[in-house]
Design a protein around this motif. Structure first.
Motif, mmCIF file in Angstrom:
data_model
loop_
_atom_site.group_PDB
_atom_site.id
_atom_site.type_symbol
_atom_site.label_atom_id
_atom_site.label_comp_id
_atom_site.label_asym_id
_atom_site.label_seq_id
_atom_site.Cartn_x
_atom_site.Cartn_y
_atom_site.Cartn_z
ATOM 1 N N ALA A 37 0.862 -1.187 0.000
ATOM 2 C CA ALA A 37 0.000 0.000 0.000
ATOM 3 C C ALA A 37 0.890 1.225 0.000
ATOM 4 O O ALA A 37 1.832 1.309 0.780
ATOM 5 N N GLY A 38 0.603 2.155 -0.878
ATOM 6 C CA GLY A 38 1.416 3.359 -0.947
ATOM 7 C C GLY A 38 0.928 4.232 -2.082
ATOM 8 O O GLY A 38 -0.179 4.053 -2.590
ATOM 9 N N SER A 39 1.791 5.163 -2.466
ATOM 10 C CA SER A 39 1.429 6.073 -3.538
ATOM 11 C C SER A 39 2.481 5.969 -4.630
ATOM 12 O O SER A 39 3.675 6.025 -4.327
ATOM 13 N N ASP A 40 2.072 5.794 -5.873
ATOM 14 C CA ASP A 40 3.030 5.635 -6.975
ATOM 15 C C ASP A 40 4.081 4.575 -6.656
ATOM 16 O O ASP A 40 5.276 4.815 -6.811
ATOM 17 N N CYS A 41 3.637 3.444 -6.214
ATOM 18 C CA CYS A 41 4.583 2.446 -5.706
ATOM 19 C C CYS A 41 4.524 1.156 -6.512
ATOM 20 O O CYS A 41 4.793 0.072 -5.986
ATOM 21 N N TYR A 42 4.195 1.279 -7.801
ATOM 22 C CA TYR A 42 4.071 0.067 -8.604
ATOM 23 C C TYR A 42 5.381 -0.705 -8.666
ATOM 24 O O TYR A 42 5.398 -1.942 -8.674
ATOM 25 N N ASN A 43 6.473 0.062 -8.659
ATOM 26 C CA ASN A 43 7.804 -0.536 -8.644
ATOM 27 C C ASN A 43 7.985 -1.498 -7.457
ATOM 28 O O ASN A 43 8.554 -2.578 -7.596
ATOM 29 N N VAL A 44 7.472 -1.080 -6.306
ATOM 30 C CA VAL A 44 7.594 -1.914 -5.104
ATOM 31 C C VAL A 44 6.775 -3.188 -5.268
ATOM 32 O O VAL A 44 7.225 -4.290 -4.930
ATOM 33 N N ALA A 45 5.575 -3.037 -5.827
ATOM 34 C CA ALA A 45 4.725 -4.213 -6.045
ATOM 35 C C ALA A 45 5.427 -5.194 -6.972
ATOM 36 O O ALA A 45 5.382 -6.415 -6.770
ATOM 37 N N GLN A 46 6.105 -4.649 -7.982
ATOM 38 C CA GLN A 46 6.819 -5.535 -8.910
ATOM 39 C C GLN A 46 7.988 -6.244 -8.227
ATOM 40 O O GLN A 46 8.219 -7.423 -8.479
ATOM 41 N N GLN A 47 8.679 -5.533 -7.372
ATOM 42 C CA GLN A 47 9.751 -6.201 -6.618
ATOM 43 C C GLN A 47 9.166 -7.314 -5.755
ATOM 44 O O GLN A 47 9.686 -8.432 -5.725
ATOM 45 N N ALA A 48 8.068 -6.991 -5.063
ATOM 46 C CA ALA A 48 7.453 -7.984 -4.173
ATOM 47 C C ALA A 48 7.013 -9.212 -4.953
ATOM 48 O O ALA A 48 7.081 -10.347 -4.468
ATOM 49 N N ALA A 49 6.568 -8.978 -6.204
ATOM 50 C CA ALA A 49 6.078 -10.090 -7.029
ATOM 51 C C ALA A 49 7.190 -11.069 -7.389
ATOM 52 O O ALA A 49 6.920 -12.197 -7.782
ATOM 53 N N CYS A 50 8.435 -10.638 -7.264
ATOM 54 C CA CYS A 50 9.564 -11.499 -7.641
ATOM 55 C C CYS A 50 10.274 -12.112 -6.435
ATOM 56 O O CYS A 50 11.344 -12.711 -6.577
ATOM 57 N N VAL A 51 9.691 -11.947 -5.251
ATOM 58 C CA VAL A 51 10.344 -12.523 -4.065
ATOM 59 C C VAL A 51 9.988 -13.997 -3.970
ATOM 60 O O VAL A 51 8.823 -14.389 -4.140
ATOM 61 N N LYS A 52 10.995 -14.788 -3.712
ATOM 62 C CA LYS A 52 10.796 -16.235 -3.606
ATOM 63 C C LYS A 52 9.841 -16.541 -2.456
ATOM 64 O O LYS A 52 9.975 -16.006 -1.363
ATOM 65 N N GLY A 53 8.845 -17.387 -2.720
ATOM 66 C CA GLY A 53 7.900 -17.779 -1.672
ATOM 67 C C GLY A 53 6.587 -17.016 -1.729
ATOM 68 O O GLY A 53 5.600 -17.413 -1.114
ATOM 69 N N VAL A 54 6.574 -15.917 -2.500
ATOM 70 C CA VAL A 54 5.361 -15.103 -2.558
ATOM 71 C C VAL A 54 4.402 -15.672 -3.612
ATOM 72 O O VAL A 54 4.820 -16.025 -4.715
ATOM 73 N N ASP A 55 3.116 -15.782 -3.273
ATOM 74 C CA ASP A 55 2.140 -16.325 -4.211
ATOM 75 C C ASP A 55 1.300 -15.252 -4.889
ATOM 76 O O ASP A 55 0.792 -15.461 -5.980
ATOM 77 N N LYS A 56 1.119 -14.120 -4.223
ATOM 78 C CA LYS A 56 0.308 -13.052 -4.830
ATOM 79 C C LYS A 56 0.661 -11.718 -4.184
ATOM 80 O O LYS A 56 0.957 -11.662 -2.993
ATOM 81 N N VAL A 57 0.596 -10.670 -4.992
ATOM 82 C CA VAL A 57 0.805 -9.325 -4.454
ATOM 83 C C VAL A 57 -0.507 -8.566 -4.544
ATOM 84 O O VAL A 57 -1.193 -8.630 -5.565
ATOM 85 N N LEU A 58 -0.866 -7.879 -3.473
ATOM 86 C CA LEU A 58 -2.044 -7.016 -3.495
ATOM 87 C C LEU A 58 -1.523 -5.583 -3.502
ATOM 88 O O LEU A 58 -0.756 -5.199 -2.631
ATOM 89 N N SER A 59 -1.937 -4.832 -4.502
ATOM 90 C CA SER A 59 -1.405 -3.486 -4.627
ATOM 91 C C SER A 59 -2.514 -2.468 -4.380
ATOM 92 O O SER A 59 -3.551 -2.503 -5.037
ATOM 93 N N ALA A 60 -2.299 -1.587 -3.424
ATOM 94 C CA ALA A 60 -3.263 -0.515 -3.144
ATOM 95 C C ALA A 60 -2.530 0.804 -3.306
ATOM 96 O O ALA A 60 -1.742 1.187 -2.453
ATOM 97 N N GLU A 61 -2.732 1.426 -4.452
ATOM 98 C CA GLU A 61 -2.023 2.681 -4.721
ATOM 99 C C GLU A 61 -2.968 3.847 -4.611
ATOM 100 O O GLU A 61 -3.963 3.930 -5.327
ATOM 101 N N ASN A 62 -2.655 4.742 -3.697
ATOM 102 C CA ASN A 62 -3.463 5.945 -3.539
ATOM 103 C C ASN A 62 -2.700 6.903 -2.646
ATOM 104 O O ASN A 62 -1.995 6.471 -1.736
ATOM 105 N N ALA A 63 -2.877 8.182 -2.889
ATOM 106 C CA ALA A 63 -2.157 9.181 -2.093
ATOM 107 C C ALA A 63 -2.401 9.005 -0.589
ATOM 108 O O ALA A 63 -1.531 9.307 0.221
#
Ligand SMILES: Cc1cc2nc3c(=O)[nH]c(=O)nc-3n(C[C@H](O)[C@H](O)[C@H](O)COP(=O)(O)OP(=O)(O)OC[C@H]3O[C@@H](n4cnc5c(N)ncnc54)[C@H](O)[C@@H]3O)c2cc1C
Ligand SMILES: Nc1ncnc2c1ncn2[C@@H]1O[C@H](COP(=O)(O)O)[C@@H](O)[C@H]1O
Lengths: 310, 250
Positions: A37-63
Motif C-alpha cells: 500500500a502506498g502512492s506511486d509504488c508500482y515498482n515496489v509491487a513488482q519487486q514484491a512479485a519477484c520474491v521467492k515464496g510469494v504467491d500473490k501481491v495485493l497493490s493498493a495505490e493511492n495518495a
C-alpha cells in the motif's frame, strides 16, 4: 487459509526487513500474499512479485497510503483480512505502529518481535529486554505478529513474477494528516541490515568525535550506531539508537566504543556474531559479552584502528 | 482540556531479572518495582501541558494489583489531579488493558490520552495503538515532541529513518518516546499533598470487560548466555584476531 504480509517500503524500494518477514511467513502453511500500500509504488509491487515464496501481491495505490498513516492502513488491512490465518509485518516503526491497530479491530492479541516460529500457533519472543525468552501459544482465530528482523534471513528476489492484484477500495481517515518528514540521508548500509556496525556511546564526548567512527565505518563498509546516552547528549541522531527501545541489530561484527554495556543496550546487539568492545574502564559490563575487549582510551584506539585498516 | 494518562507498574529498569526455577515466569519476588519509564515521560508531558495552561484536569489510570496505588500516588505527586485504579491481576494482555482504558475513556471523554510507547517488562509496544483502534481515534506513536493548538495535536515521531510530524484532530492518542522530555522528581511537599488527592477503584467487571486471554505462556526460559571472550593488548592484535581468528574482516 493464507498468510498476509504488510510490506514496508518508501514507495520506491521494498525494505529488506519485509524480505525477512517473508522468510518467517514461509515457515507457516498457506499461500503468502504481500500487501503493498502506498502512492506511486508500482515498482515496489513488482519487486514484491519477484520474491521467492510469494504467491500473490495485493497493490493498493493511492495518495492516502503514501505515508502509511496507521488510521488508513489498518482499516485497509482489516477490510481484506477475511481469508487469512496470519497477518505479519516486520518490527519496523511501520509494523509497530500499524499492526496493533489491526489486531485490536479484529479483537485478537498481537505478538511483538517474534524471533522463532514453533508451529502455526506457537511463537517465541524476548521479554524483559531479552533477559527472558517466552514461548507463547495463541488460540485467536487470526494470529497477528510482528517479526524481529534480526532473527530471520532475507528471502531472495529472483523468482518469476507472480500476479499483482489491484485493490481499488480507498480508505481515508480525515483525523490525522502528514505534515513533514526529516529523513537522514546516508550512503552507509542501513543499521539493521549492515554486516558490520560500529557504535559510539557517551564516552565519545561530542558529536564531532563521532567522525572518528565514520572514518572506520568507511573502511569497513559499516553502519554507525549509538547508545541512548550518546543520542540524548546530541552526539548522534535518534534513528541510530541501538537497544531495547531503539533498533535491534545482529551484524557479523559489532564494535562498541565508549559504551558501558547497560542491559538496555545489550538487548539490541547481543545477538551479533562477534562483539568487540573498546573502553578505558576494564570493569565495564560490555566486556562480559565481548569476544574481544581492548582496555584503552578511545581517542588513542580509534585513530590506530583506522590506520591498521588501511 | 482533560488528559488521561495510563501508567504501568513494572520491574525497575536497573534490575536484571531472573527466570524462575520451573521456567514458567520471571521471578518478581523481592524485586524493586517502579513506574514504567515511558509512563513517567507521559505523566511529565501532561503536567507540562497543565503548567502551560493547556490542560486543566489530568486523570492517571493504572491496571493491576493493589500495589498500583504506589504508582498512582507517584503520578499524583508529579502533578496529576486524580487517579483511577482498575483492580485486576498483573500482566494482562495489551488488548485487555486497551479495552479497559477504552471504557474509562468513554466515561471520561478526555481530549488527549498519553501512554508510554512500550512497557519494559512485556516489551509489547501495543496498548496505545490498540486503544486508538478501539475508540477509532487518531494516533501518534513514539512522540519526541508534542504541541497543542486549535484543537489539534502536532506530534513529531521517531521513526526508522528519522523524524515524522503529524497533525491529529483531538481527541487523540499519543505514545511517548525517550526524547519527549526529562521527567522531574516528586518533591516531598508534593508527595505529602498527593496523599490527599482522590484515588478511585473500579473492577473490570464494573467496566464490563472480560480479562480472559487467548494467549498461553508455554514457557519462559533464560536467553543463551554469551561468555566473555579475551582481552587484547593492542589495536594490532585486535585487527589480527578479527582477520585470522574470527574471519569477520578481510
Ligand atoms: C526505558 C529505558 C530505555 C532505554 N533504552 C536504551 C536503548 O535502547 N539503548 C541504549 O543504549 N540505552 C538505553 N537506555 C539507557 C541505558 O540504561 C544506559 O543509560 C545507556 O545505554 C548508557 O549509554 P553509554 O554506555 O553510552 O553511557 P555510559 O553508561 O555513561 O558509559 C560510557 C562509557 O564510556 C567509557 N568511556 C568514557 N570515556 C572514554 C574514553 N575516552 N575512552 C574509552 N572509553 C571511555 C566509560 O568507561 C563508560 O563505560 C534506556 C534506559 C531506559 C530507562
Ligand atoms: N497494566 C497497565 N496499566 C496501565 N497502563 C498500562 C498497562 N499496561 C500498559 N499500559 C500503558 O500502555 C503503554 C504501552 O504498554 P505495552 O503495550 O504493554 O508495551 C504503557 O507505557 C502504559 O502507558
Amino acid at each position: 487459509m493464507s498468510i498476509l504480509i504488510i510490506a514496508d517500503h518508501d514507495n520506491r524500494e521494498l525494505m529488506p526487513a519485509t524480505l525477512k518477514a517473508i522468510t518467517a511467513g514461509a515457515q507457516l502453511s498457506g499461500d503468502i500474499h504481500i500487501l503493498v500500500a502506498g502512492s506511486d509504488c508500482y515498482n515496489v509491487a513488482q519487486q514484491a512479485a519477484c520474491v521467492k515464496g510469494v504467491d500473490k501481491v495485493l497493490s493498493a495505490e493511492n495518495a492516502v497510503y503514501e505515508h502509511h498513516l496507521a488510521e488508513n492502513l489498518a482499516k485497509l488491512v482489516v477490510s481484506i483480512s477475511d481469508n487469512y490465518s496470519h497477518i505479519l509485518a516486520s518490527s519496523t516503526s511501520m509494523g509497530k505502529n500499524v499492526l496493533p491497530r489491526v489486531a485490536a479491530v479484529l479483537d485478537v492479541a498481537q505478538l511483538s518481535d517474534v524471533t522463532e516460529i514453533k508451529s502455526e500457533d506457537t511463537f517465541v519472543r524476548p521479554i524483559y529486554a531479552g533477559n527472558a525468552i517466552a514461548t507463547v501459544q495463541s488460540s485467536d482465530p487470526i494470529k497477528v505478529l510482528t517479526i524481529r528482523i534480526t532473527s530471520f534471513p532475507e528471502a531472495s528476489i529472483n523468482a518469476d513474477a507472480v500476479q499483482i492484484e489491484v485493490l481499488s477500495e480507498t480508505i481515508e481517515s480525515h483525523v490525522s494528516r502528514f505534515l513533514n518528514e526529516e529523513l537522514t540521508k546516508s550512503d552507509r548500509p542501513e543499521l539493521t541490515s549492515a554486516k558490520v556496525v560500529i557504535s559510539g556511546g557517551r564516552g565519545m564526548g561530542s558529536g564531532e568525535n563521532f567522525q572518528l567512527l565514520q572514518g572506520i565505518a568507511d573502511k569497513l563498509g559499516a553502519a554507525v550506531g549509538a547508545s541512548r546516552a550518546a543520542v540524548d547528549a546530541g552526539f548522534a541522531l535518534n534513528d541510530l539508537q541501538v537497544g531495547q527501545t531503539g533498533k535491534t541489530v545482529a551484524p557479523d561484527l559489532y564494535i562498541a566504543v565508549g559504551i558501558s554495556g547497560a542491559i538496555q543496550h545489550l538487548a539490541g546487539m547481543k545477538d551479533s556474531k562477534v562483539i568487540v568492545a573498546i573502553n578505558k574502564d576494564e570493569d565495564a559490563p560490555i566486556f562480559q559479552v565481548a569476544d574481544y575487549g581492548l582496555v584503552e582510551d578511545l581517542f588513542v584506539a580509534l585513530p590506530n584502528l583506522e590506520k591498521a585498516l588501511e | 482540556m482533560k488528559i488521561l494518562v495510563s501508567v504501568k507498574r513494572v520491574i525497575d529498569y536497573n534490575v536484571k531479572v531472573r527466570v524462575n526455577a520451573d521456567n514458567t515466569a520471571v521471578d518478581l519476588s523481592n524485586v524493586k518495582m517502579s513506574m514504567n519509564p515511558f509512563c513517567e515521560i507521559a505523566v511529565e508531558e501532561a503536567v507540562r501541558l497543565k503548567e502551560k495552561g493547556v490542560a486543566s484536569d489530568i486523570l492517571v489510570v493504572s491496571i493491576g494489583s493493589q500495589k498500583c496505588h504506589e504508582t498512582l500516588r507517584t503520578a499524583l505527586a508529579l502533578g496529576a489531579d486524580r487517579a483511577l485504579h482498575i483492580d485486576a491481576e498483573d500482566g494482562l494482555d495489551s488488548l485487555v488493558v486497551a479495552k479497559l482504558l477504552a471504557k474509562v475513556a468513554e466515561e471520561e471523554s478526555p481530549d488527549l490520552m498519553i501512554l508510554g510507547k512500550q512497557s519494559i517488562d512485556s516489551d509489547n509496544n501495543q496498548t496505545g495503538q490498540m486503544l486508538a483502534a478501539l475508540l477509532d481515534l487518531p494516533q501518534a506513536t513514539f512522540a519526541s515532541n508534542l504541541d497543542i493548538a486549535n484543537n489539534e495535536a502536532i506530534v513529531t515521531r521517531e521513526i526508522d529513518g528519522g523524524l515524522q510530524t503529524l497533525s491529529l484532530q483531538l481527541p487523540a492518542i499519543v505514545t511517548t518516546d525517550l526524547r519527549l522530555n526529562e521527567p522531574r522528581f516528586a518533591s516531598l511537599p508534593n508527595i505529602m499533598k498527593a496523599k490527599k488527592k482522590p484515588l478511585e477503584t473500579k473492577t473490570p467487571m464494573e467496566l464490563g470487560v472480560s480479562t480472559t486471554s487467548n494467549l498461553k505462556i508455554v514457557s519462559v526460559t533464560p536467553p543463551p548466555e554469551r561468555s566473555a571472550g579475551v582481552k587484547v593488548d593492542s589495536i594490532e592484535e585486535l585487527v589480527e584476531k578479527l582477520k585470522s581468528e574470527a574471519g569477520v574482516i578481510s
